[in-house]
Each structure stands twice: as structure tokens, then as C-alpha cells.
Scaffold this active site. Structure first.
Site, PDB file in Angstrom:
ATOM      1  N   ASP A  78       1.062  -1.303   0.479  1.00 10.27           N
ATOM      2  CA  ASP A  78       0.144  -0.177   0.374  1.00 10.27           C
ATOM      3  C   ASP A  78       0.882   1.458   0.251  1.00 10.27           C
ATOM      4  O   ASP A  78       2.286   1.523   0.153  1.00 10.27           O
ATOM      5  CB  ASP A  78      -0.702  -0.009   1.042  1.00 10.27           C
ATOM      6  N   GLU A 145      -0.252  -0.983   5.514  1.00  6.35           N
ATOM      7  CA  GLU A 145       1.314  -0.757   6.446  1.00  6.35           C
ATOM      8  C   GLU A 145       0.456   0.553   7.286  1.00  6.35           C
ATOM      9  O   GLU A 145       1.452   1.105   7.988  1.00  6.35           O
ATOM     10  CB  GLU A 145       2.670  -0.527   6.171  1.00  6.35           C
ATOM     11  N   GLU A 146       1.021   1.722   6.036  1.00  9.16           N
ATOM     12  CA  GLU A 146       0.346   3.304   6.435  1.00  9.16           C
ATOM     13  C   GLU A 146      -0.505   3.671   6.693  1.00  9.16           C
ATOM     14  O   GLU A 146      -0.584   4.805   6.950  1.00  9.16           O
ATOM     15  CB  GLU A 146       0.627   3.797   5.039  1.00  9.16           C
TER      16      GLU A 146
END
Length: 482
Positions: A78, A145-146
Site C-alpha cells: 500500500d 502498513e501506512e
């Protein structure tokens, strides 16, 4: 014709361009996940796709390396979707418009997503190359992850055998990360309702032109947060214009990005226009003076705006004072790694909705108790304003391992290839290594990557020669691990 054609390593940049051709913002990873699955099927490699869109791909060892310990290669699929104010691209549906001058790669009017698709591209190139010498490879691609490392939290590690993890989610060539801060998200809600604003005139207020940046990598640079500055502006305006009412406020999209623009609408008693405009002009001059070095493009402007409804004046005062009182930025520096931020907080998103004022924070610290202390301060300010806080995405830090043969092998390879000593350091940014180390007992990890600048912003760019050198280093590490 492919924009990146001719850049080396050719396979890496070919895969990178393919990944960038599909949308893959956080929470929108199905297409890119399926692309990774299609790759595995084309290559005849064993794979597993999880319901959350994580993908794991296995490649057997090259001939002669069958008895070597597996290595886990890992990155996330992502990206943070940032774009310029004049960009019309729908990043939920469209890929990126890549550009290059041969030295750097960037995306036109948007973030590049080199964090972390360059890692994915490198791993795909390795998996597709049958000429490489390597141990068994377990390639792990995580999602979201972000926005809280959701993919790493959800990842099933029961069929992973590797005890060595090479995470490719770092942005400075020659810097090898061996420890990171833990973190969490705090979502505040300060209840409020909009009521009729008859007898007032509306003014749109905009704080813009700030550089923004990554709340882990850039928080120590002293850059302004548009959300924090808007709190200051409104608090100062309340003192000069009693009866001011908040009609709207919106700043930021991601809790882990330093907000570069915030817009608000204030309802003031009719006839306040000239005085308010003068106030804004004076405040703008003050901000330009304060941020002349870190954010030379900062602007504070106002213009007439619609304000049919607004929060009552008394409740507005409470909301604005809470916004101004909330902590922001660096709280403490690390004593073990000079120059490293130990504890910080980022007021990433501020928005007034029908139920009240929402404020979302990203909190980071390499010391768990300091992280909890900062979360407590947020709860205290919210409670004083009659609000509530929901906490989520709590992830562990990654403690430095003093002895590591895996790290020693990587550093030796780097020295042999470049003639330079690698830099071993900790980071204030969050990495998935800590979560994976919790899931896989005995896991040894190092994080590295090519040169990436201004990640999470429209200025994000990837260095081409650095990518080639980094890829060569990963291949050499695999060879030495047999």
C-alpha cells in the site's frame, strides 16, 4: 512505451512501473494484491493470498543451496496517496503518471509510492530470476502498513520457516535499521452540533504551503503542522473576536503525515470583516517569520464563505482551546541514539462532522511507558473538553539485538561492494519488523532500502543509481546466505 524503460535494473523498474499502473492506496489493495498473485501463478511459484490481501510467495533454493536457512524478504504493497491541489486524478481508480530524468523517478502531481512498492518490485525481480544464487525465499507482501500496519497484524506466520528477515522499507542507502519505535493511533471525538448562525458572516480560513512530510522520518525537522497552526489562529481569533463560531474545519487525510493544509470556516458577528481580514494578514506575517526556514511557502488567507450553521459560541471556545492545547511534534529525544527522536505525536487529521470535532493522532516512542504517557495526555485534554478517545493500531517497538550474524553478513557485503562502512541506526518511524518478531520467535531482522526522498508527499522521488546498488546488495546477501 514504458516510461521507465532502459533504467537499471531493468526488471526492477519494469515491475515497479507495472505496480504503479494500478491504484494501491491504503485500504484499496485488492488489485495490486491480485497482480502479485498473477505473478506467482505465471512463475509457477507456491503462494498464499489472505482475506485482507496479504500475499506470501515461496521460491525454492537455487541448486546447491537447498540446505541453507530460508530468508524472508518483506515489503508492503500500500501507499500514501497525496496529490497537489490542482491534480484531477482519482487515486482510488487510477494508476500513477511516472516521470524520470534518468537520475530520479517521481510521479506527476502525486506521491510516488516508492514507499514501499520499490521493495515489492525488487522482490518480484529476484523471484523471477533463475540465474541468481539464493537460499529458500519466503516473500511477504503486507497491506495497509501506512494506516496502522493492519496487514502485519493479520499476517498468518504459521507456515513461514525463515528466521532471518530483510525488510526493504527504509529510505536511506547505506543505512541499516536495527531498531524502531512502537506506536499507536488515538481518535478523539469532541461532541458538538451545528445550529443556526443567523446574524453572522462567514469567513473561510486556509493555512497552506507547508512542506508536510512523514511523521516518523520528518517530525524532528521543525516543519509546521497546518492543523496545529489552525488551532493557534482560531484560539487567537477567539480572543479578539468574542462570539466567533466554528462552522467547518478540515485538515489532513492520514494520521502519519504532517498536515500541510487545513481549511476552516468561522462565523463572526456581522460587520467584523475588515478587522478580521487585518487580523489574518498580521498573523500571516508572523507565520512567515516563524517558518521562514522550514516552511518558506506558508500562507494564511481568508475570504468570504457560507456559514449558515455553526457550533454555538461557548462550545466553539471549548473545541478551539482543546485543539490549541493538544500536544504536537517532538516530545523527547533518545538518549541512546543521539539525534534520534524518542517520543513524538502527530495531529494528522482534524475534521468537524455532524457529531463533533474529530482529531486523529499518530503517537510514537521507543519507550513503551513514554508512548502511554503521551496517549494519557491526549485523553486528559479530550476529557477536559467533554470528549472521548478511542485507541487502535497499537504496535510494539523493535529492540536492538547486540549480536546478529545476519546483520554482520549484510554489512560485510555492503563494505565489499562499496568500499564504505554501513551505518547502523534506529529509527523513529514505525516498521513491521517488531510485529513480525513477535509472531516469529527468534527472528533476526534488518531493514534497508534505496534512496527515497520526501515520502508521503507530492515531492516523493526515488534515486535510480541507488536502486541499482541496493538491488545488487540484496542479491549479494542472498548469495552469501547459501
Amino acid at each position: 512505451m514504458a516510461v521507465l524503460k532502459g533504467l537499471k535494473p531493468e526488471k526492477v523498474f519494469a515491475y515497479f512501473e507495472k505496480l504503479c499502473s494500478v491504484p494501491h492506496g491504503s485500504g484499496n489493495t485488492k488489485i495490486i494484491s491480485d497482480l502479485c498473485v498473477s505473478f506467482a501463478e505465471e512463475m509457477g511459484l507456491k503462494y498464499r493470498q489472505e482475506p485482507c490481501n496479504n500475499v506470501v510467495i515461496w521460491k525454492p533454493a537455487s541448486p546447491g543451496c537447498e540446505s541453507a536457512e530460508p530468508i524472508i524478504l518483506q515489503g508492503h504493497i500500500d501507499m500514501v496517496c497525496a496529490k497537489t491541489d490542482d491534480c484531477t486524478k482519482d487515486m482510488t481508480r487510477e494508476g500513477l503518471d511516472l516521470m524520470t530524468d534518468g537520475e530520479w523517478v517521481w510521479a506527476d502531481k502525486t506521491s510516488l509510492g516508492g514507499d514501499n512498492c520499490i521493495a515489492v518490485a525488487m522482490i518480484l525481480a529476484i523471484l523471477s530470476d533463475d540465474t541468481l544464487v539464493h537460499p529458500p525465499i519466503e516473500a511477504v507482501f503486507t497491506v495497509d502498513e501506512e494506516v496502522g500496519m493492519d496487514g502485519a497484524f493479520a499476517l498468518d506466520c504459521s507456515d513461514l520457516r525463515g528466521k532471518k528477515l530483510l525488510n526493504l522499507d527504509s529510505e536511506l542507502e547505506g543505512v541499516f535499521t536495527v531498531s524502531c519505535a512502537g506506536g499507536m493511533r488515538s481518535d478523539c471525538l469532541l461532541p458538538a452540533e451545528l445550529t443556526d448562525a443567523a446574524g453572522t458572516e462567514g469567513f473561510g480560513i486556509t493555512v497552506a504551503g507547508l512542506q508536510g512530510g512523514h511523521s516518523g522520518a520528518d517530525i524532528h525537522l521543525g516543519r509546521g503542522s497546518a492543523n496545529r497552526l489552525m488551532g493557534r489562529v482560531l484560539a487567537a481569533a477567539l480572543e479578539k473576536f468574542p462570539g466567533l463560531r466554528l462552522a467547518a474545519i478540515s485538515g489532513g487525510q492520514f494520521d502519519n503525515v504532517i498536515c500541510s493544509r487545513c481549511d476552516a470556516v468561522a462565523a463572526l458577528p456581522t460587520g467584523s470583516g475588515a478587522a478580521f481580514t487585518a487580523f489574518i494578514r498580521e498573523f500571516d506575517a508572523g507565520l512567515k517569520n516563524e517558518y521562514a526556514v522550514t516552511d518558506p511557502g506558508v500562507t494564511l488567507t481568508c475570504a468570504a464563505a457560507e456559514a449558515a450553521k455553526a457550533v454555538p459560541a461557548e462550545r466553539t471556545a471549548t473545541l478551539v482551546q482543546a485543539l490549541a492545547a493538544m500536544p504536537q511534534g517532538v516530545e523527547a529525544m533518545d538518549t541512546d541514539f543521539p539525534g534520534l527522536v524518542q517520543t513524538s505525536l502527530n495531529m494528522g487529521v482534524v475534521k468537524l462532522d455532524g457529531d463533533g470535532l474529530h482529531i486523529t493522532f499518530s503517537i510514537r516512542s521507543s519507550i513503551a511507558s513514554r508512548k502511554l504517557m503521551l496517549a494519557q495526555r491526549v485523553r486528559a485534554v479530550a476529557a477536559l473538553a467533554g470528549g472521548t478517545v478511542a485507541e487502535r493500531g497499537v504496535y510494539p517497538g523493535w529492540q536492538y539485538k547486540r549480536e546478529s550474524k545476519f546483520r554482520d553478513t549484510l554489512l560485510a557485503a555492503y563494505k565489499d561492494l562499496t568500499g564504505k562502512d554501513g551505518v547502523v541506526e534506529a529509527t523513529h518511524g514505525g516498521l513491521e519488523c517488531g510485529l513480525l518478531m513477535e509472531k516469529i520467535p527468534g527472528l533476526d531482522a534488518v531493514s534497508m532500502g534505496p534512496e527515497l526522498h520526501d515520502v508521503h508527499s507530492v515531492r516523493e522521488r526515488l534515486n535510480v543509481p541507488s536502486t541499482e546498488r541496493t538491488y545488487e546488495l540484496v542479491c549479494e546477501l542472498l548469495r552469501r546466505s547459501c
